[in-house]
Design an enzyme around this catalytic site. Structure first.
Site, mmCIF file in Angstrom:
data_model
loop_
_atom_site.group_PDB
_atom_site.id
_atom_site.type_symbol
_atom_site.label_atom_id
_atom_site.label_comp_id
_atom_site.label_asym_id
_atom_site.label_seq_id
_atom_site.Cartn_x
_atom_site.Cartn_y
_atom_site.Cartn_z
ATOM 1 N N ASP A 69 -43.814 -1.160 101.794
ATOM 2 C CA ASP A 69 -42.943 -2.156 102.408
ATOM 3 C C ASP A 69 -43.664 -2.650 103.658
ATOM 4 O OD1 ASP A 69 -40.981 -3.515 103.981
ATOM 5 O OD2 ASP A 69 -39.411 -2.547 102.823
ATOM 6 N N ARG A 84 -34.726 -8.019 90.724
ATOM 7 C CA ARG A 84 -34.588 -9.318 90.083
ATOM 8 C C ARG A 84 -35.780 -9.503 89.157
ATOM 9 N NH1 ARG A 84 -30.247 -8.726 91.652
ATOM 10 N NH2 ARG A 84 -28.905 -10.117 92.885
ATOM 11 N N GLU A 113 -32.819 -14.073 82.326
ATOM 12 C CA GLU A 113 -31.802 -13.076 81.999
ATOM 13 C C GLU A 113 -30.663 -13.777 81.263
ATOM 14 O OE1 GLU A 113 -31.049 -9.720 84.890
ATOM 15 O OE2 GLU A 113 -29.117 -10.763 84.952
ATOM 16 N N HIS A 142 -28.180 -5.576 82.966
ATOM 17 C CA HIS A 142 -27.864 -5.709 84.390
ATOM 18 C C HIS A 142 -26.621 -4.882 84.741
ATOM 19 C CE1 HIS A 142 -28.526 -8.678 87.946
ATOM 20 N NE2 HIS A 142 -28.139 -7.492 88.384
ATOM 21 N N GLY A 173 -25.685 -1.992 88.839
ATOM 22 C CA GLY A 173 -24.773 -2.176 89.970
ATOM 23 C C GLY A 173 -23.366 -1.701 89.650
#
Length: 343
Positions: A193, A254, A282, A301, A304
């Site tokens: 990062d 993503r 997607e 997906h 989440g």
């Protein structure tokens, strides 16, 4: 117009702005009753169109909006209709779809349930890291075909999680939760990062490395980078081709962060494996070769918050509403200056 200061005894006037489906999923009767304990909540139906006469009538008096998936943009026109609006409590993760520059210029305080939504994604990621480390998916497939035990004492030594190396791409909320969940396991964790220091990495208990090194050293790389102009296609062909043979790429971020064509080529060649909860596009076209590839697991997906996990989002939003009404302030604020680093 005089605005009441949040503090003891203050009951904000509030309304719910999101799609009807989102409200039905996240705000059940028990949750709505709990919200009414801390604010004067407008009765249903929820506001999924902020231009209607009813919406404009409600907006004229609201101090706070409880938002969710499908909330219309809170632009200048909406804010003119909502002169008292001072806070937005979002029952999901990203606020990019509805919190506009006009909100920040007004000084509207914003809270998000992104921290609550990060946990199930991190749990999914941990599960996939451990399952792919044991080669569970392909071994279960082979077992279903053969209906006979393999010679487990002759298994290759790359099967298992002991001493394996996992790379985390981005110290996002989700990336950090994955690091936390990996701590009890005998796994070395590397992190890339560009926005954190070596001291930050040490505090997280990981080794900070450059992007190429993350892909050359790790048995599994898990992508947690938000999709921004600077991260589109970040995981390109050179990085994918540098992964060790048999390595796994997990993407719950993503799809467009990863070069889909390069990934497809590497997976179809049998060089690496992929666990994809997101793709680009997607969903993938029905005739895309990854659907039938034995080295790829594609999920819809689902990492989440879903099902009973929606209650965690509602509980966080409820707690934030109560804190704001009492004058304590948000525990999970969204800062304008941090939007460039958020999903």
């Amino acid at each position: 117009m005089t605005l009441h200061a949040a503090g003891p005894g203050f009951r904000p006037r509030a309304a719910v702005a999101m799609s009807q489906d989102a409200a039905a999923a996240v705000l059940d009767d028990q949750v709505l009753a709990a919200f009414r304990e801390v604010c004067d909540l407008a009765p249903p139906p929820v506001l999924d169109d902020l231009s209607t006469p009813r919406a404009r009538s409600l907006l004229a008096d609201v101090d706070l909006l409880v938002t969710g998936w499908g909330c219309p943009a809170l632009d200048e026109e909406v804010l003119r209709a909502a002169p008292r609006l001072r806070a937005v409590v979002h029952t999901a993760g990203s606020v990019r779809g509805h919190v506009t520059d006009a909100c920040w210029e007004r000084g509207v305080e914003v809270s998000s349930a992104a921290a609550a939504n990060a946990l199930p994604v991190a749990e999914y990621t941990l599960a996939m890291i451990l399952l792919t480390g044991k080669h569970v998916l392909e071994r279960a497939r082979d077992y279903r075909v053969s209906r006979a035990r393999d010679n487990w004492l002759r298994l290759p030594r790359d099967i298992g999680n002991y001493g394996s190396t996992v790379g985390i791409l981005s110290a996002s909320l989700i990336g950090r939760r994955v690091v936390e969940l990996l701590r009890p396991h005998d796994i070395e964790v590397l992190l890339h990062d560009p926005h954190i220091s070596d001291a930050d990495a040490t505090q997280l208990g990981v080794e900070r490395v450059g992007l190429p090194e993350l892909f050359t050293r790790c048995d599994t790389v898990s992508v947690h980078t938000p999709l921004l102009p600077t991260t589109r296609g970040l995981v390109g062909r050179p990085l994918i081709e540098a992964m060790p043979a048999g390595a796994t790429l997990i993407n719950t971020s993503r799809g467009a962060v990863v070069d889909q064509r390069a990934l497809t080529d590497a997976v179809l060649a049998g060089r690496i494996r992929a666990v994809l909860d997101v793709t680009d596009p997607e969903a993938l076209p029905a005739d895309h070769p990854l659907w039938d590839c034995e080295n790829a697991l594609i999920t819809p997906h689902l990492a989440g918050s879903e099902g009973n996990e929606w209650r965690r989002l509602a509980d966080l939003a409820l707690a934030e509403t109560a804190r704001w009404a009492s004058g304590t302030g948000f525990l999970h604020p969204v800062r304008r200056e941090r939007l460039a680093f958020l999903a």
